[in-house]
Design a protein around this motif. Structure first.
Motif, PDB file in Angstrom:
ATOM      1  N   LEU A 196       0.802  -1.221   0.000  1.00  0.00           N
ATOM      2  CA  LEU A 196       0.000   0.000   0.000  1.00  0.00           C
ATOM      3  C   LEU A 196       0.839   1.277   0.000  1.00  0.00           C
ATOM      4  O   LEU A 196       0.289   2.369   0.162  1.00  0.00           O
ATOM      5  N   TRP A 197       2.153   1.178  -0.240  1.00  0.00           N
ATOM      6  CA  TRP A 197       3.016   2.350  -0.075  1.00  0.00           C
ATOM      7  C   TRP A 197       2.610   3.505  -0.996  1.00  0.00           C
ATOM      8  O   TRP A 197       2.650   4.679  -0.597  1.00  0.00           O
ATOM      9  N   LEU A 198       2.215   3.203  -2.232  1.00  0.00           N
ATOM     10  CA  LEU A 198       1.856   4.278  -3.153  1.00  0.00           C
ATOM     11  C   LEU A 198       0.584   4.982  -2.690  1.00  0.00           C
ATOM     12  O   LEU A 198       0.469   6.220  -2.778  1.00  0.00           O
ATOM     13  N   MET A 199      -0.368   4.238  -2.189  1.00  0.00           N
ATOM     14  CA  MET A 199      -1.587   4.830  -1.633  1.00  0.00           C
ATOM     15  C   MET A 199      -1.236   5.734  -0.454  1.00  0.00           C
ATOM     16  O   MET A 199      -1.775   6.841  -0.321  1.00  0.00           O
ATOM     17  N   MET A 200      -0.314   5.287   0.407  1.00  0.00           N
ATOM     18  CA  MET A 200       0.070   6.072   1.574  1.00  0.00           C
ATOM     19  C   MET A 200       0.775   7.370   1.180  1.00  0.00           C
ATOM     20  O   MET A 200       0.552   8.427   1.773  1.00  0.00           O
ATOM     21  N   VAL A 201       1.635   7.295   0.164  1.00  0.00           N
ATOM     22  CA  VAL A 201       2.311   8.503  -0.327  1.00  0.00           C
ATOM     23  C   VAL A 201       1.281   9.511  -0.832  1.00  0.00           C
ATOM     24  O   VAL A 201       1.370  10.716  -0.558  1.00  0.00           O
ATOM     25  N   CYS A 202       0.290   9.030  -1.566  1.00  0.00           N
ATOM     26  CA  CYS A 202      -0.743   9.919  -2.101  1.00  0.00           C
ATOM     27  C   CYS A 202      -1.629  10.472  -0.997  1.00  0.00           C
ATOM     28  O   CYS A 202      -2.088  11.626  -1.075  1.00  0.00           O
ATOM     29  N   ILE A 203      -1.888   9.681   0.055  1.00  0.00           N
ATOM     30  CA  ILE A 203      -2.616  10.197   1.214  1.00  0.00           C
ATOM     31  C   ILE A 203      -1.823  11.326   1.858  1.00  0.00           C
ATOM     32  O   ILE A 203      -2.377  12.378   2.210  1.00  0.00           O
ATOM     33  N   LEU A 204      -0.520  11.128   1.991  1.00  0.00           N
ATOM     34  CA  LEU A 204       0.342  12.147   2.593  1.00  0.00           C
ATOM     35  C   LEU A 204       0.294  13.449   1.800  1.00  0.00           C
ATOM     36  O   LEU A 204       0.046  14.530   2.357  1.00  0.00           O
ATOM     37  N   LEU A 205       0.513  13.355   0.494  1.00  0.00           N
ATOM     38  CA  LEU A 205       0.531  14.548  -0.353  1.00  0.00           C
ATOM     39  C   LEU A 205      -0.853  15.201  -0.423  1.00  0.00           C
ATOM     40  O   LEU A 205      -0.983  16.426  -0.367  1.00  0.00           O
ATOM     41  N   GLY A 206      -1.890  14.375  -0.548  1.00  0.00           N
ATOM     42  CA  GLY A 206      -3.249  14.903  -0.614  1.00  0.00           C
ATOM     43  C   GLY A 206      -3.657  15.600   0.669  1.00  0.00           C
ATOM     44  O   GLY A 206      -4.323  16.639   0.645  1.00  0.00           O
ATOM     45  N   THR A 207      -3.258  15.046   1.820  1.00  0.00           N
ATOM     46  CA  THR A 207      -3.603  15.653   3.099  1.00  0.00           C
ATOM     47  C   THR A 207      -2.919  17.011   3.266  1.00  0.00           C
ATOM     48  O   THR A 207      -3.518  17.970   3.764  1.00  0.00           O
ATOM     49  N   LEU A 208      -1.658  17.093   2.853  1.00  0.00           N
ATOM     50  CA  LEU A 208      -0.956  18.374   2.922  1.00  0.00           C
ATOM     51  C   LEU A 208      -1.666  19.427   2.068  1.00  0.00           C
ATOM     52  O   LEU A 208      -1.833  20.581   2.487  1.00  0.00           O
ATOM     53  N   ALA A 209      -2.111  19.015   0.880  1.00  0.00           N
ATOM     54  CA  ALA A 209      -2.840  19.945   0.005  1.00  0.00           C
ATOM     55  C   ALA A 209      -4.187  20.311   0.622  1.00  0.00           C
ATOM     56  O   ALA A 209      -4.596  21.478   0.619  1.00  0.00           O
ATOM     57  N   GLY A 210      -4.892  19.324   1.166  1.00  0.00           N
ATOM     58  CA  GLY A 210      -6.198  19.575   1.759  1.00  0.00           C
ATOM     59  C   GLY A 210      -6.116  20.446   2.996  1.00  0.00           C
ATOM     60  O   GLY A 210      -7.009  21.261   3.251  1.00  0.00           O
ATOM     61  N   THR A 211      -5.037  20.298   3.770  1.00  0.00           N
ATOM     62  CA  THR A 211      -4.885  21.110   4.974  1.00  0.00           C
ATOM     63  C   THR A 211      -4.732  22.583   4.626  1.00  0.00           C
ATOM     64  O   THR A 211      -5.146  23.460   5.394  1.00  0.00           O
ATOM     65  N   TRP A 212      -4.153  22.870   3.477  1.00  0.00           N
ATOM     66  CA  TRP A 212      -4.062  24.266   3.036  1.00  0.00           C
ATOM     67  C   TRP A 212      -5.466  24.855   2.904  1.00  0.00           C
ATOM     68  O   TRP A 212      -5.709  25.993   3.289  1.00  0.00           O
ATOM     69  N   LEU A 213      -6.395  24.065   2.367  1.00  0.00           N
ATOM     70  CA  LEU A 213      -7.780  24.531   2.263  1.00  0.00           C
ATOM     71  C   LEU A 213      -8.383  24.759   3.641  1.00  0.00           C
ATOM     72  O   LEU A 213      -9.094  25.741   3.871  1.00  0.00           O
ATOM     73  N   LEU A 214      -8.088  23.848   4.579  1.00  0.00           N
ATOM     74  CA  LEU A 214      -8.640  23.954   5.930  1.00  0.00           C
ATOM     75  C   LEU A 214      -8.155  25.222   6.627  1.00  0.00           C
ATOM     76  O   LEU A 214      -8.914  25.882   7.338  1.00  0.00           O
ATOM     77  N   THR A 215      -6.886  25.571   6.417  1.00  0.00           N
ATOM     78  CA  THR A 215      -6.313  26.713   7.130  1.00  0.00           C
ATOM     79  C   THR A 215      -6.525  28.045   6.412  1.00  0.00           C
ATOM     80  O   THR A 215      -6.332  29.103   7.012  1.00  0.00           O
ATOM     81  N   HIS A 216      -6.908  28.003   5.129  1.00  0.00           N
ATOM     82  CA  HIS A 216      -7.056  29.239   4.375  1.00  0.00           C
ATOM     83  C   HIS A 216      -8.484  29.533   3.911  1.00  0.00           C
ATOM     84  O   HIS A 216      -8.804  30.664   3.577  1.00  0.00           O
ATOM     85  N   ALA A 217      -9.327  28.508   3.855  1.00  0.00           N
ATOM     86  CA  ALA A 217     -10.682  28.706   3.340  1.00  0.00           C
ATOM     87  C   ALA A 217     -11.576  29.354   4.395  1.00  0.00           C
ATOM     88  O   ALA A 217     -11.262  29.365   5.590  1.00  0.00           O
ATOM     89  N   ASN A 218     -12.709  29.874   3.940  1.00  0.00           N
ATOM     90  CA  ASN A 218     -13.714  30.439   4.828  1.00  0.00           C
ATOM     91  C   ASN A 218     -14.242  29.353   5.767  1.00  0.00           C
ATOM     92  O   ASN A 218     -14.521  28.232   5.355  1.00  0.00           O
ATOM     93  N   THR A 219     -14.387  29.705   7.071  1.00  0.00           N
ATOM     94  CA  THR A 219     -14.827  28.720   8.059  1.00  0.00           C
ATOM     95  C   THR A 219     -16.180  28.112   7.708  1.00  0.00           C
ATOM     96  O   THR A 219     -16.413  26.912   7.942  1.00  0.00           O
ATOM     97  N   ALA A 220     -17.083  28.904   7.140  1.00  0.00           N
ATOM     98  CA  ALA A 220     -18.402  28.379   6.768  1.00  0.00           C
ATOM     99  C   ALA A 220     -18.278  27.269   5.744  1.00  0.00           C
ATOM    100  O   ALA A 220     -18.991  26.252   5.810  1.00  0.00           O
ATOM    101  N   TRP A 221     -17.349  27.436   4.794  1.00  0.00           N
ATOM    102  CA  TRP A 221     -17.175  26.402   3.769  1.00  0.00           C
ATOM    103  C   TRP A 221     -16.533  25.140   4.339  1.00  0.00           C
ATOM    104  O   TRP A 221     -16.913  24.027   3.972  1.00  0.00           O
ATOM    105  N   THR A 222     -15.555  25.300   5.233  1.00  0.00           N
ATOM    106  CA  THR A 222     -14.922  24.112   5.810  1.00  0.00           C
ATOM    107  C   THR A 222     -15.891  23.376   6.730  1.00  0.00           C
ATOM    108  O   THR A 222     -15.872  22.139   6.796  1.00  0.00           O
ATOM    109  N   THR A 223     -16.759  24.114   7.429  1.00  0.00           N
ATOM    110  CA  THR A 223     -17.783  23.467   8.255  1.00  0.00           C
ATOM    111  C   THR A 223     -18.758  22.684   7.390  1.00  0.00           C
ATOM    112  O   THR A 223     -19.147  21.556   7.721  1.00  0.00           O
ATOM    113  N   THR A 224     -19.148  23.262   6.253  1.00  0.00           N
ATOM    114  CA  THR A 224     -20.040  22.568   5.326  1.00  0.00           C
ATOM    115  C   THR A 224     -19.372  21.332   4.741  1.00  0.00           C
ATOM    116  O   THR A 224     -20.003  20.272   4.590  1.00  0.00           O
ATOM    117  N   ALA A 225     -18.083  21.454   4.419  1.00  0.00           N
ATOM    118  CA  ALA A 225     -17.339  20.304   3.891  1.00  0.00           C
ATOM    119  C   ALA A 225     -17.273  19.186   4.921  1.00  0.00           C
ATOM    120  O   ALA A 225     -17.434  17.997   4.594  1.00  0.00           O
TER     121      ALA A 225
END
Length: 249
Positions: free
Chosen positions: A76-105
Protein backbone atom coordinates in the motif's frame (compact mmCIF):
# COMPACT_ATOMS: atom_id res chain seq x y z
CA UNK A 1 -6.68 29.24 24.26
CA UNK A 2 -9.40 27.15 25.90
CA UNK A 3 -9.48 27.56 29.70
CA UNK A 4 -9.40 24.57 32.02
CA UNK A 5 -12.68 23.77 33.85
CA UNK A 6 -14.63 25.75 31.25
CA UNK A 7 -17.61 24.44 29.28
CA UNK A 8 -15.47 24.02 26.12
CA UNK A 9 -12.99 21.93 28.15
CA UNK A 10 -15.81 19.71 29.46
CA UNK A 11 -17.04 19.29 25.87
CA UNK A 12 -13.53 18.27 24.77
CA UNK A 13 -13.17 15.69 27.56
CA UNK A 14 -16.63 14.20 26.91
CA UNK A 15 -16.07 14.17 23.15
CA UNK A 16 -12.76 12.32 23.29
CA UNK A 17 -14.11 9.85 25.84
CA UNK A 18 -17.03 9.02 23.54
CA UNK A 19 -14.76 8.96 20.48
CA UNK A 20 -12.39 6.56 22.26
CA UNK A 21 -15.35 4.40 23.26
CA UNK A 22 -16.51 4.17 19.64
CA UNK A 23 -12.99 3.26 18.51
CA UNK A 24 -12.78 0.62 21.24
CA UNK A 25 -16.00 -0.99 19.99
CA UNK A 26 -15.59 -0.63 16.21
CA UNK A 27 -11.85 -0.14 15.60
CA UNK A 28 -12.37 3.31 14.02
CA UNK A 29 -14.27 6.57 14.45
CA UNK A 30 -12.15 8.63 16.85
CA UNK A 31 -11.23 11.45 14.42
CA UNK A 32 -14.63 11.28 12.70
CA UNK A 33 -16.67 11.62 15.89
CA UNK A 34 -14.26 14.15 17.40
CA UNK A 35 -14.41 16.41 14.35
CA UNK A 36 -18.18 16.08 14.09
CA UNK A 37 -18.94 17.00 17.69
CA UNK A 38 -16.19 19.58 18.22
CA UNK A 39 -17.04 21.15 14.85
CA UNK A 40 -20.42 22.07 16.35
CA UNK A 41 -18.68 24.14 19.07
CA UNK A 42 -15.58 25.55 17.38
CA UNK A 43 -14.03 26.04 13.96
CA UNK A 44 -12.92 22.86 12.13
CA UNK A 45 -9.28 23.98 12.14
CA UNK A 46 -9.24 24.23 15.96
CA UNK A 47 -11.03 20.88 16.26
CA UNK A 48 -8.47 19.30 13.90
CA UNK A 49 -5.62 20.65 16.04
CA UNK A 50 -7.09 19.04 19.16
CA UNK A 51 -7.44 15.57 17.67
CA UNK A 52 -3.80 15.25 16.49
CA UNK A 53 -2.21 13.59 19.54
CA UNK A 54 -5.12 11.29 20.57
CA UNK A 55 -5.53 10.22 16.95
CA UNK A 56 -1.80 9.58 16.54
CA UNK A 57 -1.43 7.56 19.75
CA UNK A 58 -4.51 5.38 19.23
CA UNK A 59 -3.76 4.80 15.54
CA UNK A 60 -0.12 3.84 16.14
CA UNK A 61 -1.38 1.43 18.78
CA UNK A 62 -3.73 -0.04 16.18
CA UNK A 63 -0.99 -0.03 13.52
CA UNK A 64 1.42 -2.03 15.67
CA UNK A 65 -1.20 -4.53 16.85
CA UNK A 66 -0.94 -6.87 13.85
CA UNK A 67 1.75 -9.10 12.33
CA UNK A 68 1.73 -7.89 8.72
CA UNK A 69 3.05 -4.32 8.82
CA UNK A 70 5.92 -4.90 6.40
CA UNK A 71 3.71 -6.72 3.89
CA UNK A 72 1.03 -4.01 4.06
CA UNK A 73 3.58 -1.21 3.59
CA UNK A 74 4.98 -2.91 0.47
CA UNK A 75 1.48 -3.40 -0.88
CA UNK A 76 0.00 0.00 0.00
CA UNK A 77 3.02 2.35 -0.07
CA UNK A 78 1.86 4.28 -3.15
CA UNK A 79 -1.59 4.83 -1.63
CA UNK A 80 0.07 6.07 1.57
CA UNK A 81 2.31 8.50 -0.33
CA UNK A 82 -0.74 9.92 -2.10
CA UNK A 83 -2.62 10.20 1.21
CA UNK A 84 0.34 12.15 2.59
CA UNK A 85 0.53 14.55 -0.35
CA UNK A 86 -3.25 14.90 -0.61
CA UNK A 87 -3.60 15.65 3.10
CA UNK A 88 -0.96 18.37 2.92
CA UNK A 89 -2.84 19.94 0.01
CA UNK A 90 -6.20 19.58 1.76
CA UNK A 91 -4.89 21.11 4.97
CA UNK A 92 -4.06 24.27 3.04
CA UNK A 93 -7.78 24.53 2.26
CA UNK A 94 -8.64 23.95 5.93
CA UNK A 95 -6.31 26.71 7.13
CA UNK A 96 -7.06 29.24 4.37
CA UNK A 97 -10.68 28.71 3.34
CA UNK A 98 -13.71 30.44 4.83
CA UNK A 99 -14.83 28.72 8.06
CA UNK A 100 -18.40 28.38 6.77
CA UNK A 101 -17.18 26.40 3.77
CA UNK A 102 -14.92 24.11 5.81
CA UNK A 103 -17.78 23.47 8.26
CA UNK A 104 -20.04 22.57 5.33
CA UNK A 105 -17.34 20.30 3.89
CA UNK A 106 -17.02 18.55 7.25
CA UNK A 107 -20.79 18.08 7.46
CA UNK A 108 -20.91 16.72 3.91
CA UNK A 109 -18.12 14.24 4.65
CA UNK A 110 -19.98 12.98 7.73
CA UNK A 111 -23.24 12.54 5.79
CA UNK A 112 -21.52 10.69 2.93
CA UNK A 113 -19.71 8.40 5.37
CA UNK A 114 -22.94 7.68 7.27
CA UNK A 115 -24.96 6.95 4.13
CA UNK A 116 -22.26 4.66 2.77
CA UNK A 117 -22.03 2.74 6.03
CA UNK A 118 -25.79 2.38 6.34
CA UNK A 119 -26.79 1.55 2.76
CA UNK A 120 -23.87 0.70 0.48
CA UNK A 121 -23.19 -2.90 -0.42
CA UNK A 122 -19.70 -4.30 0.22
CA UNK A 123 -17.40 -3.82 -2.77
CA UNK A 124 -14.75 -6.11 -4.19
CA UNK A 125 -11.71 -4.78 -6.05
CA UNK A 126 -10.04 -7.00 -8.66
CA UNK A 127 -6.31 -7.46 -8.03
CA UNK A 128 -5.31 -6.04 -11.43
CA UNK A 129 -7.09 -2.75 -10.64
CA UNK A 130 -5.34 -2.17 -7.32
CA UNK A 131 -2.25 -0.56 -8.85
CA UNK A 132 -4.43 1.97 -10.69
CA UNK A 133 -6.95 2.69 -7.95
CA UNK A 134 -4.64 2.87 -4.91
CA UNK A 135 -2.99 6.23 -5.75
CA UNK A 136 -6.32 7.74 -6.84
CA UNK A 137 -8.07 6.63 -3.65
CA UNK A 138 -5.09 7.80 -1.61
CA UNK A 139 -5.12 11.29 -3.15
CA UNK A 140 -8.88 11.72 -2.71
CA UNK A 141 -8.69 10.46 0.88
CA UNK A 142 -5.84 12.85 1.59
CA UNK A 143 -7.64 15.90 0.24
CA UNK A 144 -10.78 15.07 2.24
CA UNK A 145 -8.70 14.28 5.34
CA UNK A 146 -6.77 17.52 5.15
CA UNK A 147 -9.75 19.76 4.45
CA UNK A 148 -12.19 18.19 6.95
CA UNK A 149 -10.18 16.15 9.50
CA UNK A 150 -12.20 13.05 8.55
CA UNK A 151 -9.86 10.23 7.51
CA UNK A 152 -12.29 7.53 6.42
CA UNK A 153 -13.55 8.49 2.95
CA UNK A 154 -12.94 6.71 0.60
CA UNK A 155 -10.02 4.83 2.21
CA UNK A 156 -12.12 2.65 4.54
CA UNK A 157 -14.52 1.19 1.92
CA UNK A 158 -11.58 0.76 -0.49
CA UNK A 159 -9.44 -1.15 2.01
CA UNK A 160 -12.47 -3.25 2.96
CA UNK A 161 -12.89 -4.11 -0.73
CA UNK A 162 -9.34 -5.50 -1.05
CA UNK A 163 -10.30 -8.76 0.68
CA UNK A 164 -7.81 -8.39 3.54
CA UNK A 165 -8.02 -10.70 6.52
CA UNK A 166 -9.63 -9.14 9.61
CA UNK A 167 -6.37 -8.47 11.47
CA UNK A 168 -4.68 -7.19 8.31
CA UNK A 169 -7.62 -4.85 7.62
CA UNK A 170 -7.45 -3.38 11.14
CA UNK A 171 -3.70 -2.87 10.70
CA UNK A 172 -4.11 -1.36 7.22
CA UNK A 173 -6.68 1.10 8.61
CA UNK A 174 -4.23 1.98 11.37
CA UNK A 175 -1.55 2.63 8.74
CA UNK A 176 -3.83 4.87 6.69
CA UNK A 177 -5.07 6.81 9.73
CA UNK A 178 -1.53 7.25 11.09
CA UNK A 179 -0.24 8.69 7.81
CA UNK A 180 -3.26 11.00 7.64
CA UNK A 181 -2.69 12.21 11.21
CA UNK A 182 1.02 12.92 10.64
CA UNK A 183 0.28 14.80 7.41
CA UNK A 184 -2.55 16.77 9.05
CA UNK A 185 -0.23 17.81 11.89
CA UNK A 186 2.45 18.86 9.40
CA UNK A 187 -0.05 20.83 7.33
CA UNK A 188 -1.53 22.62 10.35
CA UNK A 189 1.97 23.47 11.60
CA UNK A 190 3.00 24.89 8.22
CA UNK A 191 -0.24 26.88 8.16
CA UNK A 192 0.48 28.34 11.61
CA UNK A 193 -2.54 26.59 13.16
CA UNK A 194 -0.86 24.13 15.53
CA UNK A 195 0.96 25.78 18.45
CA UNK A 196 2.15 24.93 21.96
CA UNK A 197 -1.28 25.53 23.50
CA UNK A 198 -2.95 23.20 21.01
CA UNK A 199 -0.25 20.59 21.66
CA UNK A 200 -0.89 20.71 25.41
CA UNK A 201 -4.66 20.32 25.07
CA UNK A 202 -4.27 17.64 22.41
CA UNK A 203 -1.88 15.70 24.66
CA UNK A 204 -4.25 15.93 27.63
CA UNK A 205 -7.07 14.64 25.41
CA UNK A 206 -5.23 11.30 25.26
CA UNK A 207 -6.47 10.51 28.79
CA UNK A 208 -10.25 10.50 28.10
CA UNK A 209 -9.63 8.92 24.68
CA UNK A 210 -7.73 5.95 26.16
CA UNK A 211 -10.27 5.59 28.97
CA UNK A 212 -13.01 5.54 26.35
CA UNK A 213 -11.15 2.90 24.34
CA UNK A 214 -10.85 0.73 27.45
CA UNK A 215 -14.58 1.01 28.14
CA UNK A 216 -15.30 0.37 24.47
CA UNK A 217 -13.37 -2.89 24.45
CA UNK A 218 -15.41 -4.06 27.46
CA UNK A 219 -18.68 -3.06 25.78
CA UNK A 220 -17.67 -4.83 22.55
CA UNK A 221 -17.91 -8.21 24.27
CA UNK A 222 -21.46 -7.52 25.49
CA UNK A 223 -23.37 -5.88 22.65
CA UNK A 224 -23.96 -6.32 18.95
CA UNK A 225 -21.28 -4.35 17.08
CA UNK A 226 -23.61 -4.04 14.08
CA UNK A 227 -26.34 -2.42 16.18
CA UNK A 228 -23.88 -0.08 17.86
CA UNK A 229 -22.34 0.89 14.50
CA UNK A 230 -25.77 1.52 12.95
CA UNK A 231 -26.76 4.02 15.63
CA UNK A 232 -23.31 5.59 15.53
CA UNK A 233 -23.68 6.18 11.78
CA UNK A 234 -27.18 7.62 12.22
CA UNK A 235 -25.82 10.02 14.84
CA UNK A 236 -22.98 11.09 12.52
CA UNK A 237 -25.39 11.61 9.64
CA UNK A 238 -27.66 13.85 11.73
CA UNK A 239 -24.65 15.75 13.03
CA UNK A 240 -23.43 16.27 9.47
CA UNK A 241 -26.83 17.62 8.40
CA UNK A 242 -26.79 20.07 11.31
CA UNK A 243 -23.36 21.36 10.25
CA UNK A 244 -24.51 21.74 6.63
CA UNK A 245 -27.64 23.60 7.73
CA UNK A 246 -25.47 26.35 9.20
CA UNK A 247 -24.51 27.38 5.68
CA UNK A 248 -28.20 27.81 4.84
CA UNK A 249 -29.19 29.73 7.99
Amino acid sequence: MIEFFSIPMLVIVATFFMAGLVKGVTGMGLPTLSMGVLGAFMSPVIAASLLIIPSFVTNVWQLLSGPSLGILIRRLWLMMVCILLGTLAGTWLLTHANTAWTTTALGSALVIYALHGLFARPLSIAAHLEGILSPIIGAITGIISGSTGVFVIPAVPYLQALGLQKDDLIQALGLSFTISTIALAAGLTMGGQFNAGDLTLSTLAIIPALLGMKVGTLIRARISILTFRRWFLIFLGLLGLELISRMIR
